[in-house]
Scaffold this active site. Structure first.
Site, PDB file in Angstrom:
ATOM      1  N   SER A   1       0.775  -1.262   0.039  1.00  9.25           N
ATOM      2  CA  SER A   1       0.095  -0.088   0.140  1.00  9.25           C
ATOM      3  C   SER A   1       0.763   1.304   0.197  1.00  9.25           C
ATOM      4  O   SER A   1       0.583   2.368  -0.662  1.00  9.25           O
ATOM      5  CB  SER A   1      -1.154   0.017   1.364  1.00  9.25           C
TER       6      SER A   1
ATOM      7  N   HIS B   1       0.894   4.570   4.430  1.00  8.02           N
ATOM      8  CA  HIS B   1       0.298   5.076   3.429  1.00  8.02           C
ATOM      9  C   HIS B   1       0.705   6.513   3.253  1.00  8.02           C
ATOM     10  O   HIS B   1       1.161   6.930   2.075  1.00  8.02           O
ATOM     11  CB  HIS B   1      -1.170   5.269   3.446  1.00  8.02           C
TER      12      HIS B   1
END
Length: 316
Positions: free
Chosen positions: A171, A223
């Site tokens: 991610s 992230h």
């Protein structure tokens, strides 16, 4: 032909060209992103083979017809994947092992691991939709650098703030590609049509995805770290020529032409490169000195998870 006529012709071509890049007619073939997808799938299969659920859990494995590739029970892993102990053994990101056991390779290995088949499918679909388009436009070298460094940047920021759980997944690297898309739009602003619509759409996508990161069990620091790294690298690696370079580069050598980049692109390139180098340097020094970044930012935990009546933020 007089120099004035050549310059006039070049200027006329530039004015008539609404979208000029270094090679408008050439589009790279995307092979690196598909290779990354295959590599992630292969690693997941290997992890499941090592996990070997039937060996340590008798009769409770999900999809037991898969044999040693079957998944852990729902209560152990609802994402249909291996046990957390297997992920830890195979290279999951964990502060204790990175800092005190000097296993810094985990900052990279965790990018290729996934907690379950659901996690894997979601990330790989995102990688295909985002990465292939970028690789076709900018080539495998630049997109590969952004992907890997963004994943690494996400791992560094995650480890600085999270100490009592493991983290896996691509991610951070994916958010790096999203960040690069945003900075590419900004640095190449003048050559895009429908600028406002493109910017609003991309910002909404980024905000929604970061917003989902405040749910428990999601490593939003990875992230954010990946996004910031990719955003800065986009200014460094993805600027496009702005001044009709294709037409003007064919003029005689004695004809003076303007730089193919605008001044603001050079400024963004320099500032972003300095910030990337400084960010990685400071982050790695803090990490290997064992600094807990949460002690220096008491509100930052809200960026990772927000407790509500429905759930509690418990990273164990």
């Amino acid at each position: 032909m007089a120099r004035e006529d050549l310059e006039s012709r070049g200027e006329k071509k530039r004015e008539n060209s609404s979208y000029v890049v270094e090679d408008r007619d050439t589009q790279w073939t995307s092979w690196l992103i598909p290779m990354f997808v295959v590599a992630n799938i292969a690693v997941f299969v290997v992890v499941m083979y090592v996990n070997n659920c039937p060996k340590h859990i008798d009769g409770k494995c999900v999809a037991s017809f898969l044999g040693r590739l079957s998944f852990e029970p729902w209560k152990e892993n609802p994402l249909l994947g291996p046990s957390y102990s297997t992920l830890e053994k195979m290279g999951a990101l964990e502060w204790e092992k990175v800092v005190h056991k000097h296993q810094s390779w985990r900052l990279i290995s965790c990018i290729w691991l996934h907690a379950g088949i659901i996690h894997l499918v979601v990330n790989m679909l995102s990688l295909v939709f985002i990465g292939i388009r970028l690789e076709q436009q900018f080539g495998f070298v630049r997109i590969g650098i952004i992907y890997l460094l963004s994943g690494f940047g996400g791992s560094v920021l995650s480890t600085l703030f999270i100490r009592n759980s493991i983290s896996v997944g691509a991610s951070g690297a994916l958010f790096g590609l999203l960040g690069a898309m945003l900075s590419e739009l900004i640095t190449n602003w003048s050559i895009y049509s429908n600028k406002a619509a493109a910017l609003i759409t991309l910002v909404v996508i980024v905000v929604l995805n970061l917003g989902l990161g405040i749910l428990p069990g999601v490593d939003n620091f990875a992230h954010i770290g990946g996004f910031l790294t990719g955003f800065l690298l986009g200014f460094v690696l993805l600027p496009r020529p702005q001044y009709g370079w294709m037409e003007r580069r064919n003029l005689p050598a004695d004809v003076r032409v303007r730089s193919k980049y605008k001044p603001y692109q050079y400024v963004l390139w320099l500032v972003s490169l300095a910030l990337v180098v400084a960010g990685f340097t400071v982050g790695l020094v803090m990490l290997f000195r064992g600094v807990n970044a949460s002690n220096h930012c008491h509100w930052c935990h809200y960026l990772d998870c927000v407790s509500t009546d429905k759930w509690k933020c418990n990273r164990t």
